[in-house]
Enzyme design. Structure first.
Site, PDB file in Angstrom:
ATOM      1  N   HIS A  76      -3.842  -9.704  -0.604  1.00  0.00           N
ATOM      2  CA  HIS A  76      -4.033  -8.287  -0.271  1.00  0.00           C
ATOM      3  C   HIS A  76      -4.937  -8.060   0.946  1.00  0.00           C
ATOM      4  O   HIS A  76      -4.562  -7.338   1.873  1.00  0.00           O
ATOM      5  CB  HIS A  76      -4.562  -7.517  -1.483  1.00  0.00           C
ATOM      6  N   HIS A  92     -11.749  -2.161   6.661  1.00  0.00           N
ATOM      7  CA  HIS A  92     -11.799  -3.381   5.847  1.00  0.00           C
ATOM      8  C   HIS A  92     -12.077  -4.612   6.712  1.00  0.00           C
ATOM      9  O   HIS A  92     -11.586  -5.703   6.427  1.00  0.00           O
ATOM     10  CB  HIS A  92     -10.493  -3.560   5.064  1.00  0.00           C
ATOM     11  N   ASP A 133       0.822  -1.211   0.000  1.00  0.00           N
ATOM     12  CA  ASP A 133       0.000   0.000   0.000  1.00  0.00           C
ATOM     13  C   ASP A 133       0.854   1.257   0.000  1.00  0.00           C
ATOM     14  O   ASP A 133       0.608   2.189   0.770  1.00  0.00           O
ATOM     15  CB  ASP A 133      -0.947  -0.013   1.209  1.00  0.00           C
ATOM     16  N   HIS A 170      -3.545  -3.809   2.508  1.00  0.00           N
ATOM     17  CA  HIS A 170      -4.924  -3.313   2.505  1.00  0.00           C
ATOM     18  C   HIS A 170      -5.267  -2.439   3.705  1.00  0.00           C
ATOM     19  O   HIS A 170      -5.778  -1.339   3.532  1.00  0.00           O
ATOM     20  CB  HIS A 170      -5.889  -4.494   2.407  1.00  0.00           C
ATOM     21  N   VAL A 171      -5.043  -2.915   4.915  1.00  0.00           N
ATOM     22  CA  VAL A 171      -5.288  -2.090   6.109  1.00  0.00           C
ATOM     23  C   VAL A 171      -4.030  -1.269   6.349  1.00  0.00           C
ATOM     24  O   VAL A 171      -2.932  -1.823   6.443  1.00  0.00           O
ATOM     25  CB  VAL A 171      -5.599  -2.976   7.324  1.00  0.00           C
ATOM     26  N   HIS A 172      -4.176   0.050   6.456  1.00  0.00           N
ATOM     27  CA  HIS A 172      -3.011   0.942   6.469  1.00  0.00           C
ATOM     28  C   HIS A 172      -2.416   1.055   7.860  1.00  0.00           C
ATOM     29  O   HIS A 172      -2.460   2.106   8.514  1.00  0.00           O
ATOM     30  CB  HIS A 172      -3.402   2.311   5.895  1.00  0.00           C
ATOM     31  N   ASN A 177      -6.843  -3.865  -4.385  1.00  0.00           N
ATOM     32  CA  ASN A 177      -8.076  -3.266  -4.909  1.00  0.00           C
ATOM     33  C   ASN A 177      -7.802  -2.003  -5.716  1.00  0.00           C
ATOM     34  O   ASN A 177      -8.558  -1.666  -6.633  1.00  0.00           O
ATOM     35  CB  ASN A 177      -9.069  -2.970  -3.777  1.00  0.00           C
ATOM     36  N   ASP A 181      -1.665  -2.687  -3.989  1.00  0.00           N
ATOM     37  CA  ASP A 181      -1.972  -1.260  -3.961  1.00  0.00           C
ATOM     38  C   ASP A 181      -0.700  -0.457  -4.217  1.00  0.00           C
ATOM     39  O   ASP A 181       0.025  -0.075  -3.289  1.00  0.00           O
ATOM     40  CB  ASP A 181      -2.632  -0.840  -2.643  1.00  0.00           C
ATOM     41  N   TYR A 202      -2.142   4.218  -6.303  1.00  0.00           N
ATOM     42  CA  TYR A 202      -3.315   4.981  -5.867  1.00  0.00           C
ATOM     43  C   TYR A 202      -3.723   6.036  -6.888  1.00  0.00           C
ATOM     44  O   TYR A 202      -4.298   7.064  -6.542  1.00  0.00           O
ATOM     45  CB  TYR A 202      -3.103   5.600  -4.469  1.00  0.00           C
TER      46      TYR A 202
END
Ligand SMILES: [Fe+2]
Length: 468
Positions: free
Chosen positions: A315, A325, A164, A352-354, A230, A193, A196
């Site tokens: 992801h 999420h 990410d 995915h989770v930041h 995503n 990711d 962006y």
């Protein structure tokens, strides 16, 4: 600064920073600023190489199953130019080899891509430094990479872990910390990711180009292994973009066919002593689907006597205790978790989770629709789950956590950073996480991994968390 002042600062630091040998259940309370913006288009990290049609956005990834091939990719903006890569072993410039690639272009709404070149370098020697050149005339650019050691159950190898990333000042900090890590990682497992770009109006694909130039300083010199996130979907029917993953598949090819996969979103590679399986959270994985069938066959092919370390990349995390999420990975967990336990997967990495989170070795595979026993339990055959979506992208940090912290969550903290997985031999690997706010060598969270096939003892007591 007076000695008294220095002494009081030191005392405060000692109070704030505690080093804990832990066995689960810790949340770092460090609070960072929650929001970032993408770096301006004229930032020096996006500088275009000088010269007409000069190659830019150079990047490499493993090009086969065994680590003897590399895919070299680059973009020319003015005209197609040459598809060739010239390359040679260190010390042997007189025996330069030439590989011929190809190029593609694509359009996305009102954006037209440059000429995106891909070239496969095959039959490379193991453990060897190669130089390579792309471009012609005055715009030839030279880079280099190391091939991995020959596949061997005790081959040491050091992977960097990032996810990410995006392209903010925090993203730049993450990459800078990664590049400066004293462990000197040799390849990146990137958990999805990338750019962006889709957070910009009409998914402004110029932001795919800027991301390619921003990351070139690392990915032109060591392979990054790609996972689809995503933000790679880029599906936008309202502007006529109805083909998912279009920018990603044009720009970042992977060696999926070599592992028998029908799509570039799930595949595998072997590297040194690791067998790495990449899954797609955004492709069908129910029973009878291509991804399901491929994974079933792939797990049966894993040979732990050749590649002891079995690592899965995906992801959307299966075990995530942040309020972001939440449970998005649940259907894939239900589908595949028992396989991971049966095949004794060592490590599952997600993005995915930041934020950052490391689990205990747990599983939740007893449940069926009538017995009601749905609860993660300690399981020495289960992998450790790590979420490392803390690259620092434009969407900011995930700083809202479920309370209380579930027992399966060993350590979690919403700070940006990266991690290192350092395979020592067939039995031991050292894992460490680095937050951007520390100096380059500070291990904010670490753990010795005992291999699940060769040394399946309890390794949970080896973790050390250094939290504020
Ligand atoms: Fe994501």
């Amino acid at each position: 600064m007076s000695i008294n002042m220095m002494a009081s600062i030191l005392a405060m630091t000692m109070l704030l920073l505690s080093v804990v040998v832990c066995n689960g259940g810790l949340t770092g309370s460090y609070i960072r600023k929650p929001w970032s913006v993408d770096m301006p288009l004229d930032s020096d990290v996006y500088a275009t190489p000088s010269g007409y049609n000069a190659p830019q956005q150079v990047h490499i990834t493993q090009g086969d199953q065994e680590g003897k091939a590399m895919i070299v990719s680059w973009v020319t903006m003015d005209e197609p130019g040459s598809n060739e890569v010239h390359y040679w072993r260190e010390g042997s410039p007189d025996s330069t080899l030439v590989a011929e690639g190809y190029h593609v272009t694509y359009r996305y709404f009102n954006y037209a891509s440059g000429y995106i070149h891909h070239c496969l370098l095959k039959h490379l020697e193991y453990d060897t430094k190669y130089y390579y050149e792309v471009g012609i005339g005055h715009t030839v650019r030279q880079f280099h990479f190391m091939t991995p050691p020959e596949i061997n159950p005790d081959a040491p190898y050091t992977f960097g872990l990032m996810g990410d990333l995006g392209q903010t000042v925090d993203s730049n900090n993450t990459l800078m910390h990664y590049e400066s890590n004293p462990k000197k990682p040799q390849a990146v497992l990137f958990l999805g990711d990338l750019s962006y770009a889709d957070d910009h109006p009409n998914h402004d694909n110029v932001r795919w180009d800027t991301w390619g130039r921003f990351t070139e300083r690392s990915v032109a010199y060591q392979p990054w292994i790609w996972v689809t996130g995503n933000h790679e979907i880029d599906l936008a029917p309202s502007i006529g973009e109805t083909v998912p993953f279009k920018p990603f598949v044009h720009r970042y090819p992977v060696p999926h066919k070599e592992s028998g996969s029908t799509e570039p979103f799930w595949y595998s590679i072997k590297r040194a002593s690791a067998h790495i399986i990449v899954l797609s959270s955004y492709s069908a994985y129910g029973k009878y689907t291509p991804q399901y069938q491929w994974l079933q066959a792939e797990l049966a092919k894993v040979d732990r006597t050749r590649t002891p370390w079995l690592i899965v990349l995906l992801h959307a995390p299966w075990y995530n205790s942040y309020n972001y999420h939440y449970m998005e990975g649940e259907t894939m967990r239900v589908q595949f978790e028992s396989w991971f336990v049966n095949y004794k997967v060592d490590l599952v990495l997600a993005g995915h989770v930041h934020a950052y989170e490391r689990s205990e070795r747990i599983s939740n595979i007893k449940y069926n629709i009538v017995d009601g026993s749905c609860r993660p339990v300690k399981d020495e055959s289960a992998p450790v789950y790590i979420t490392i979506g803390d690259g620092g992208n434009v969407e900011g940090a995930a700083d809202n956590l479920t309370m209380p912290q579930p027992e399966y969550s060993a350590y979690r903290e919403p700070s940006f950073g990266h991690a290192i997985f350092e395979i020592k031999n067939r039995t031991h690997a050292f894992y460490s996480w680095y937050r951007n706010d520390d100096d380059y060598a500070t291990q904010a969270d670490s753990m010795w991994f005992f291999n699940r096939y060769w040394h399946p003892l309890d390794d949970s007591k080896t973790s050390i968390s250094q939290h504020y």
